[in-house]
Design an enzyme around this catalytic site. Sequence first.
Site, PDB file in Angstrom:
ATOM      1  N   LEU A 196      11.274 -20.191  -4.927  1.00 59.43           N
ATOM      2  CA  LEU A 196      10.331 -19.329  -4.398  1.00 59.43           C
ATOM      3  C   LEU A 196       8.758 -19.525  -5.104  1.00 59.43           C
ATOM      4  O   LEU A 196       8.908 -19.207  -6.424  1.00 59.43           O
ATOM      5  CB  LEU A 196      10.916 -18.092  -4.078  1.00 59.43           C
ATOM      6  CG  LEU A 196       9.984 -16.677  -3.730  1.00 59.43           C
ATOM      7  CD1 LEU A 196       9.688 -16.873  -2.482  1.00 59.43           C
ATOM      8  CD2 LEU A 196      10.334 -15.496  -4.465  1.00 59.43           C
ATOM      9  N   GLU A 208       1.027 -13.728  12.144  1.00 58.11           N
ATOM     10  CA  GLU A 208       1.502 -12.486  12.798  1.00 58.11           C
ATOM     11  C   GLU A 208       1.567 -11.523  12.005  1.00 58.11           C
ATOM     12  O   GLU A 208       1.632 -11.561  10.771  1.00 58.11           O
ATOM     13  CB  GLU A 208       2.888 -12.808  13.248  1.00 58.11           C
ATOM     14  CG  GLU A 208       3.203 -13.810  14.279  1.00 58.11           C
ATOM     15  CD  GLU A 208       2.521 -13.687  15.689  1.00 58.11           C
ATOM     16  OE1 GLU A 208       2.465 -12.556  16.044  1.00 58.11           O
ATOM     17  OE2 GLU A 208       2.255 -14.659  16.330  1.00 58.11           O
ATOM     18  N   ASP A 267       0.760  -1.313   0.014  1.00 58.43           N
ATOM     19  CA  ASP A 267      -0.042  -0.057   0.008  1.00 58.43           C
ATOM     20  C   ASP A 267       0.780   1.335  -0.127  1.00 58.43           C
ATOM     21  O   ASP A 267       1.964   1.178   0.399  1.00 58.43           O
ATOM     22  CB  ASP A 267      -0.832   0.038   1.093  1.00 58.43           C
ATOM     23  CG  ASP A 267      -2.045   1.044   1.162  1.00 58.43           C
ATOM     24  OD1 ASP A 267      -2.443   1.493   0.177  1.00 58.43           O
ATOM     25  OD2 ASP A 267      -2.595   1.444   2.338  1.00 58.43           O
ATOM     26  N   HIS A 306       2.821   3.695  -8.839  1.00 54.44           N
ATOM     27  CA  HIS A 306       2.739   2.170  -9.213  1.00 54.44           C
ATOM     28  C   HIS A 306       3.831   1.510  -9.890  1.00 54.44           C
ATOM     29  O   HIS A 306       4.212   0.479  -9.707  1.00 54.44           O
ATOM     30  CB  HIS A 306       1.380   1.942  -9.927  1.00 54.44           C
ATOM     31  CG  HIS A 306       0.165   2.161  -9.436  1.00 54.44           C
ATOM     32  ND1 HIS A 306      -0.076   2.044  -7.980  1.00 54.44           N
ATOM     33  CD2 HIS A 306      -0.715   3.020  -9.639  1.00 54.44           C
ATOM     34  CE1 HIS A 306      -1.142   2.454  -7.496  1.00 54.44           C
ATOM     35  NE2 HIS A 306      -1.662   3.306  -8.685  1.00 54.44           N
TER      36      HIS A 306
HETATM   37  C1  IPE Z   1      -5.378  -2.807  -0.553  1.00 56.61           C
HETATM   38  O1  IPE Z   1      -4.981  -1.440  -0.742  1.00 56.61           O
HETATM   39  C2  IPE Z   1      -5.039  -3.340  -2.040  1.00 56.61           C
HETATM   40  C3  IPE Z   1      -3.920  -3.647  -2.621  1.00 56.61           C
HETATM   41  C4  IPE Z   1      -2.809  -3.241  -1.927  1.00 56.61           C
HETATM   42  C5  IPE Z   1      -3.825  -4.041  -3.891  1.00 56.61           C
HETATM   43  P1  IPE Z   1      -6.086  -0.121  -0.991  1.00 56.61           P
HETATM   44  O2  IPE Z   1      -5.285   1.121  -1.104  1.00 56.61           O
HETATM   45  O3  IPE Z   1      -7.086  -0.546  -2.062  1.00 56.61           O
HETATM   46  O4  IPE Z   1      -6.806  -0.323   0.491  1.00 56.61           O
HETATM   47  P2  IPE Z   1      -7.988   0.731   1.138  1.00 56.61           P
HETATM   48  O5  IPE Z   1      -8.617   1.230   0.093  1.00 56.61           O
HETATM   49  O6  IPE Z   1      -6.938   1.866   1.667  1.00 56.61           O
HETATM   50  O7  IPE Z   1      -8.281  -0.206   2.203  1.00 56.61           O
HETATM   51  C1  IPE Z   2      -1.425   0.248  -3.398  1.00 56.74           C
HETATM   52  O1  IPE Z   2      -0.978   1.960  -3.381  1.00 56.74           O
HETATM   53  C2  IPE Z   2      -1.425  -0.050  -4.740  1.00 56.74           C
HETATM   54  C3  IPE Z   2      -2.697  -0.440  -5.194  1.00 56.74           C
HETATM   55  C4  IPE Z   2      -3.805  -0.634  -4.213  1.00 56.74           C
HETATM   56  C5  IPE Z   2      -3.002  -0.983  -6.660  1.00 56.74           C
HETATM   57  P1  IPE Z   2      -2.424   2.717  -3.504  1.00 56.74           P
HETATM   58  O2  IPE Z   2      -2.510   3.037  -4.952  1.00 56.74           O
HETATM   59  O3  IPE Z   2      -3.319   2.116  -2.630  1.00 56.74           O
HETATM   60  O4  IPE Z   2      -1.874   4.025  -2.760  1.00 56.74           O
HETATM   61  P2  IPE Z   2      -2.428   4.708  -1.755  1.00 56.74           P
HETATM   62  O5  IPE Z   2      -2.732   4.042  -0.689  1.00 56.74           O
HETATM   63  O6  IPE Z   2      -3.437   5.585  -2.544  1.00 56.74           O
HETATM   64  O7  IPE Z   2      -1.310   5.839  -1.391  1.00 56.74           O
HETATM   65 MG    MG Z   3      -4.023   2.265  -0.734  1.00 57.35          MG
END
Ligand code: IPE
Ligand code: IPE
Ligand code: MG
Length: 235
Positions: free
Chosen positions: A125, A200, A14, A31
């Site tokens: 892996l 965990e 995230d 990304h």
């Molecule tokens: C979870 O992250 C999904 C991925 C990392 C692919 P999100 O950014 O979508 O989750 P929320 O919306 O903060 O819960």
């Molecule tokens: C995680 O990063 C990647 C995906 C969910 C695809 P985010 O795109 O959720 O980035 P934030 O959380 O908005 O910063």
């Molecule tokens: Mg996110």
Amino acid sequence: METRECKHVAIIMDGNGRWAKKQGKPRTAGHLVGSENVHTIAIAANELGVKYLTLFAFSTENWKRSKEEVSYLMGLPDIFFKKYMKEFIDRGYRIRIIGELEDLPKGTRQVLEDAEEESKENTGLNLIIAMNYGSQRELVLAANQYAKDVKEGKRELGINEEEFSQYLMTKDFPPVDLLIRTSGELRISNFLLWQIAYAELCFVKESWPEFTPEILKKCIENYQQRDRRFGGVSE
Ligand code: IPE
Ligand code: IPE
Ligand code: MG
């Protein structure tokens, strides 16, 4: 001291968007850097003795994002595997995909299925990518399939946890030992709800593009010091 094995690590990658915003760049730039980090962290995990690394790349809820962002994310597997597939094969990694591939653009699905197919003989892996994955959806699909099997007389009514887990997309993998989420959010966001029953949990403040092999090592060392009781009592 005997070190506890950390066989299966799952990561909610995230914070790509926020990381990019901080640099004054579009979310998609985050990304791209994030996908580069998948390569770095897969190698690090393997070196740290991890056998299964499951990465949350796109959730069933991520379709709510802008058309531009979704379309960029759907194109990333192609860029990623074109660049790294040969290396993964040489390293003996096996690529596995979980999620509903039917709903992905054709090209994206093809790239993911090709990566699985090309690496299926490998025994190193297991790099598991969760793409269009949602845990509640996975559980509902499993329940529907089980009901169908009962109706068709292929299964008895009444199965146990072990048998139920064979209906999940993760049927070939052991339960998650350690779940990591980057970027400071304290939630699971519909990831591997069944599989993390006794995992965990490790939440780190760094965003996914900032997550390094050193932080992964720290998370695993921290895991190794914990007392996993699985409902029992420690020695
Ligand atoms: C979870 O992250 C999904 C991925 C990392 C692919 P999100 O950014 O979508 O989750 P929320 O919306 O903060 O819960
Ligand atoms: C995680 O990063 C990647 C995906 C969910 C695809 P985010 O795109 O959720 O980035 P934030 O959380 O908005 O910063
Ligand atoms: Mg996110």
